[in-house]
Design an enzyme around this catalytic site. Structure first.
Site, mmCIF file in Angstrom:
data_model
loop_
_atom_site.group_PDB
_atom_site.id
_atom_site.type_symbol
_atom_site.label_atom_id
_atom_site.label_comp_id
_atom_site.label_asym_id
_atom_site.label_seq_id
_atom_site.Cartn_x
_atom_site.Cartn_y
_atom_site.Cartn_z
ATOM 1 N N LYS A 97 0.821 -1.222 0.000
ATOM 2 C CA LYS A 97 0.000 0.000 0.000
ATOM 3 C C LYS A 97 0.852 1.268 0.000
ATOM 4 O O LYS A 97 0.407 2.333 0.437
ATOM 5 C CB LYS A 97 -0.969 0.021 1.192
ATOM 6 N N GLY A 98 2.056 1.142 -0.551
ATOM 7 C CA GLY A 98 2.926 2.318 -0.637
ATOM 8 C C GLY A 98 2.923 2.960 -2.012
ATOM 9 O O GLY A 98 3.312 4.108 -2.173
ATOM 10 N N ARG A 178 5.577 5.342 2.280
ATOM 11 C CA ARG A 178 4.460 6.283 2.365
ATOM 12 C C ARG A 178 4.216 6.593 3.837
ATOM 13 O O ARG A 178 4.534 5.771 4.707
ATOM 14 C CB ARG A 178 3.235 5.618 1.732
ATOM 15 N N LYS A 303 -7.551 0.275 -6.621
ATOM 16 C CA LYS A 303 -6.651 1.369 -6.236
ATOM 17 C C LYS A 303 -7.456 2.658 -6.095
ATOM 18 O O LYS A 303 -8.350 2.944 -6.887
ATOM 19 C CB LYS A 303 -5.540 1.545 -7.267
ATOM 20 N N ALA A 306 -11.933 4.952 -1.295
ATOM 21 C CA ALA A 306 -12.196 5.959 -0.264
ATOM 22 C C ALA A 306 -11.956 5.340 1.110
ATOM 23 O O ALA A 306 -12.392 4.215 1.380
ATOM 24 C CB ALA A 306 -13.643 6.438 -0.381
ATOM 25 N N HIS A 307 -11.220 6.043 1.959
ATOM 26 C CA HIS A 307 -10.905 5.533 3.296
ATOM 27 C C HIS A 307 -12.081 5.781 4.247
ATOM 28 O O HIS A 307 -12.784 6.796 4.134
ATOM 29 C CB HIS A 307 -9.659 6.222 3.849
#
Length: 340
Positions: A97-98, A178, A303, A306-307
């Site tokens: 997830k970087g 990240r 990809k 929304a968080h």
């Protein structure tokens, strides 16, 4: 007496002459007869000529076919040699997830880069299958091209550095990092999409919500302790063999980060600003439409999710936890990633 002897001699000679003449005439007659019937013709018959030509042609064809087959076999062997499968000279080892998928897709635009699409997971899951199994996963390359793969879990796998080193101490390693807080939320979001019944982020991030003690056994948290994982890699590789790519700058300035990556790999700067445009919907850059394609190349639907909403006090507590590890990473790499 003498006269009789002389007479006898002349008579004997005349008899011999007649025999000689007879035999000579017989031979001449036989020769003329055979010549008239064609048996003594010294010129080869058409049938003989045709058969001789066929034999000669067949021999030449066989030699020609053998020569052509040899050329084909030689060309095929030469082609196989030119398009060989090599072990990777460079690996994107992290982090999950970087931005590793984006980096790999951007790199694949370069004509001198050949990369595996799927993650091989050789150095963490399938090491017992051996290097030949790993090599066979690689794409064929031409001389001068670089073979690459990406498996983000390598960075946090304890055994991976020694295994990569055993393959080649000259391997170039790329780590996309990240902001560890944002990365943890993104990691959780991905897991939540696959398992909607997952507990809340705050329930997972704390060992005890009352004391606020962070649970470092949770992988979403553990992966972001970059300095700790880097120490493991530096036991085997000098810092010069590693390149740290900013996941944030890969979004805001993809061409700039790609310039650094191409320099690190010893490649000509082919991937530049002209290859990118910013997709407002997804919130990150996409590759412009390549020739012969009807649409641009963007990363998949998985990809740019929304968080979920995370309480700000939870995020602040997590940021405080990561701060000393981030500062140590800045010191170890000589790069300030601006996460504070």
């Amino acid at each position: 007496m003498g006269c009789w002897t002389t007479g006898f001699s002349f008579g004997h000679l005349r008899a011999q002459s007649r025999v000689s003449v007879f035999l000579t005439m017989l031979l001449l007659f036989t020769y003329v007869f055979y010549c008239l019937t064609g048996c003594c013709d010294l010129t080869p018959s058409p049938l003989y000529e045709r058969q001789t030509f066929r034999n000669k042609l067949s021999s030449e064809e066989l030699r020609g076919n053998a020569s052509r087959q040899g050329s084909v076999d030689g060309a095929a062997e030469e082609e196989d040699t030119k398009h060989a499968k090599e072990l990777p000279q460079a690996i994107i080892i992290g982090v999950k997830k970087g931005g590793t998928r984006a980096l790999l897709e951007f790199l694949r635009v370069h004509p001198d880069v050949r990369a595996v699409g799927a993650e091989p997971h050789f150095f963490d899951r399938f090491y017992d299958k051996g290097l030949e199994w790993y090599r066979n996963l690689m794409p064929r390359t031409l001389e001068g091209q670089i073979t690459m793969e990406k498996t983000p879990s390598y960075f946090v796998t304890r055994e991976a550095p020694a295994r990569v080193f055993a393959m080649s101490r000259h391997t170039k390693l790329i780590v996309v990092v990240r902001d560890p807080v944002t990365r943890a939320v993104s990691d959780y979001t991905q897991t939540l999409s696959k398992n909607p019944g997952l507990p809340s982020f705050q329930n997972l991030v704390f060992k005890n919500s009352t004391t606020g003690l962070i649970d470092t056994s949770w992988s979403a948290v553990r992966i972001g302790i970059y300095a700790k994982h880097l120490e493991n890699w530096l036991r085997y590789f000098p810092l010069s063999r590693l390149l740290f790519v900013s996941g944030e700058r890969l979004v805001t300035d993809p061409a700039g980060e790609m310039g650094r990556v191409q320099d690190f790999l010893g490649l000509k700067r082919v991937v530049t600003n002209k290859h990118f445009y910013f997709n407002q919907t997804k919130g990150f850059p996409c590759l412009k439409k390549p020739e012969g394609s009807s649409r641009p190349r963007c990363l998949g639907k998985s990809k740019g999710r929304a968080h979920p909403q995370i309480p700000s006090e939870v995020l602040l507590r997590l940021r405080d936890f990561y701060r000393p590890f981030n500062l140590k990473l800045y010191q170890m790499t000589g790069q300030n990633f601006g996460w504070e």
